[in-house]
Design a protein around this motif. Structure first.
Motif, PDB file in Angstrom:
ATOM      1  N   ALA A  66       0.832  -1.205   0.000  1.00  0.00           N
ATOM      2  CA  ALA A  66       0.000   0.000   0.000  1.00  0.00           C
ATOM      3  C   ALA A  66       0.867   1.256   0.000  1.00  0.00           C
ATOM      4  O   ALA A  66       0.557   2.244  -0.670  1.00  0.00           O
ATOM      5  N   ARG A  67       1.969   1.208   0.745  1.00  0.00           N
ATOM      6  CA  ARG A  67       2.887   2.363   0.765  1.00  0.00           C
ATOM      7  C   ARG A  67       3.638   2.479  -0.556  1.00  0.00           C
ATOM      8  O   ARG A  67       3.884   3.581  -1.050  1.00  0.00           O
ATOM      9  N   VAL A  68       4.013   1.339  -1.138  1.00  0.00           N
ATOM     10  CA  VAL A  68       4.641   1.350  -2.465  1.00  0.00           C
ATOM     11  C   VAL A  68       3.688   1.951  -3.492  1.00  0.00           C
ATOM     12  O   VAL A  68       4.073   2.787  -4.313  1.00  0.00           O
ATOM     13  N   ASP A  69       2.415   1.518  -3.444  1.00  0.00           N
ATOM     14  CA  ASP A  69       1.418   2.043  -4.384  1.00  0.00           C
ATOM     15  C   ASP A  69       1.311   3.555  -4.290  1.00  0.00           C
ATOM     16  O   ASP A  69       1.179   4.248  -5.307  1.00  0.00           O
ATOM     17  N   ALA A  70       1.350   4.068  -3.063  1.00  0.00           N
ATOM     18  CA  ALA A  70       1.259   5.526  -2.883  1.00  0.00           C
ATOM     19  C   ALA A  70       2.416   6.228  -3.580  1.00  0.00           C
ATOM     20  O   ALA A  70       2.231   7.263  -4.239  1.00  0.00           O
ATOM     21  N   GLU A  71       3.612   5.665  -3.473  1.00  0.00           N
ATOM     22  CA  GLU A  71       4.769   6.277  -4.150  1.00  0.00           C
ATOM     23  C   GLU A  71       4.689   6.091  -5.654  1.00  0.00           C
ATOM     24  O   GLU A  71       5.083   6.977  -6.419  1.00  0.00           O
ATOM     25  N   PHE A  72       4.198   4.938  -6.094  1.00  0.00           N
ATOM     26  CA  PHE A  72       4.034   4.714  -7.528  1.00  0.00           C
ATOM     27  C   PHE A  72       3.042   5.721  -8.114  1.00  0.00           C
ATOM     28  O   PHE A  72       3.257   6.248  -9.209  1.00  0.00           O
ATOM     29  N   ARG A  73       1.953   5.956  -7.401  1.00  0.00           N
ATOM     30  CA  ARG A  73       0.968   6.918  -7.906  1.00  0.00           C
ATOM     31  C   ARG A  73       1.574   8.308  -8.026  1.00  0.00           C
ATOM     32  O   ARG A  73       1.282   9.037  -8.965  1.00  0.00           O
ATOM     33  N   SER A  74       2.401   8.657  -7.061  1.00  0.00           N
ATOM     34  CA  SER A  74       3.048   9.967  -7.099  1.00  0.00           C
ATOM     35  C   SER A  74       4.051  10.053  -8.244  1.00  0.00           C
ATOM     36  O   SER A  74       4.134  11.073  -8.934  1.00  0.00           O
ATOM     37  N   ALA A  75       4.799   8.961  -8.462  1.00  0.00           N
ATOM     38  CA  ALA A  75       5.870   8.978  -9.468  1.00  0.00           C
ATOM     39  C   ALA A  75       5.387   8.622 -10.869  1.00  0.00           C
ATOM     40  O   ALA A  75       5.866   9.177 -11.855  1.00  0.00           O
ATOM     41  N   ARG A 126      14.138   1.374  -7.190  1.00  0.00           N
ATOM     42  CA  ARG A 126      14.520   2.268  -6.086  1.00  0.00           C
ATOM     43  C   ARG A 126      13.399   2.337  -5.057  1.00  0.00           C
ATOM     44  O   ARG A 126      13.650   2.353  -3.844  1.00  0.00           O
ATOM     45  N   ILE A 127      12.163   2.369  -5.538  1.00  0.00           N
ATOM     46  CA  ILE A 127      11.028   2.406  -4.616  1.00  0.00           C
ATOM     47  C   ILE A 127      10.841   1.055  -3.940  1.00  0.00           C
ATOM     48  O   ILE A 127      10.685   0.969  -2.714  1.00  0.00           O
TER      49      ILE A 127
END
Length: 270
Positions: free
Chosen positions: A28-37, A100-101
């Protein structure tokens, strides 16, 4: 680390499968960063795997090595498969920017032979290497309505409509729980109070809009004319992700027929 039962695994949203709780929270935290990036959640081809499927894959791999069968991917039996424990996933998102993420959140490549990476798509989660494991869960970014509790991703709720039909909703997916014991277990797993979220027609309309599920798909699930969990037409499960991945010509015809009946339920519109 013991084998993980389906009921104990956490749905990771978007029709992408299930993982063990800590791994699902990390994703879920990875998804949040993926959405941002990248403007989207991580692509997941497979996550949790049933012991039966793992053993089947392993038999096919052994037969291939022995020259008794067609090519088969490297596979492990359930007894040693990390997929069966809910701490592994397969993904196409493995560019340097993606990795990296992933690495920052404790996900790493593990399948090497003679020092060479042979399965770039396979990642495993190591909580002790997750730099964000103590971070608060990210918000889903999806608006919710009064009838549905504010949810963190992966967002799922099991509801009972007018005291009769039981459905489990996720983001752009739904399943009709037609087996009583499965319906009860779904409520225990997905709802904070471990009880059905009781909805009337207006509440169901809110749920459909909140989770992005069309009425025609819900109706197909009730009739057993949507998908089964493998993606074949003829079951009680629907998701946007599955619909986009398989040939939907037969389901499209079915839904077209069902849409003719939708007018008879004007209070329940997608």
């Amino acid at each position: 680390m013991s084998l993980l039962a389906f009921a104990d695994a956490v749905d990771i949203g978007g029709g992408r499968g299930r993982l063990a709780g800590p791994a699902a929270a990390s994703l879920a935290r990875v998804d949040a960063e993926f959405r941002s990036a990248f403007g989207r959640a991580a692509d997941i081809n497979e996550a949790w795997r049933s012991p039966e499927q793992a053993d089947k894959n392993y038999r096919a791999y052994v037969a291939y090595l022995a020259g008794r069968g067609p090519w088969a991917a490297l596979a492990y039996p359930a007894a040693t498969s990390i997929h069966c424990r809910g701490y592994a996933l397969d993904t196409d998102d493995t560019s340097s920017a993606h990795m990296r993420i992933w690495n920052d959140h404790g996900w790493f490549w593990t399948v090497y032979r003679n020092g060479k990476l042979v399965e770039r798509w396979h990642l495993e989660y190591f909580a002790e290497r997750d730099k964000h494991r103590n971070d608060p869960a990210p918000a889903s970014g999806k608006a919710t309505a009064a009838a549905i509790t504010t949810l963190e991703e992966p967002a799922m709720r099991t509801i009972r409509w007018n005291g009769k039909h039981v459905f489990t909703f996720g983001e752009e997916k739904v399943s009709h729980q037609d087996v009583p014991v499965d319906a009860i277990n779904a409520a225990i797993i997905h709802n904070p109070d471990q009880k059905y979220l009781e909805l009337d027609d207006a509440g169901l309309t809110t749920a459909l809009k909140t989770f992005g599920v069309p009425w025609s798909a819900l109706d197909a699930c009730m009739r057993g004319l949507a998908y089964d969990i493998s993606g074949a037409v003829g079951g009680r499960y629907w998701s946007r992700a599955v619909e986009q991945k398989i040939d939907t010509s037969q389901l499209a015809r079915t839904i077209a027929d069902l849409q003719k009946t939708a007018a008879s339920a004007p209070t329940v519109e997608g």
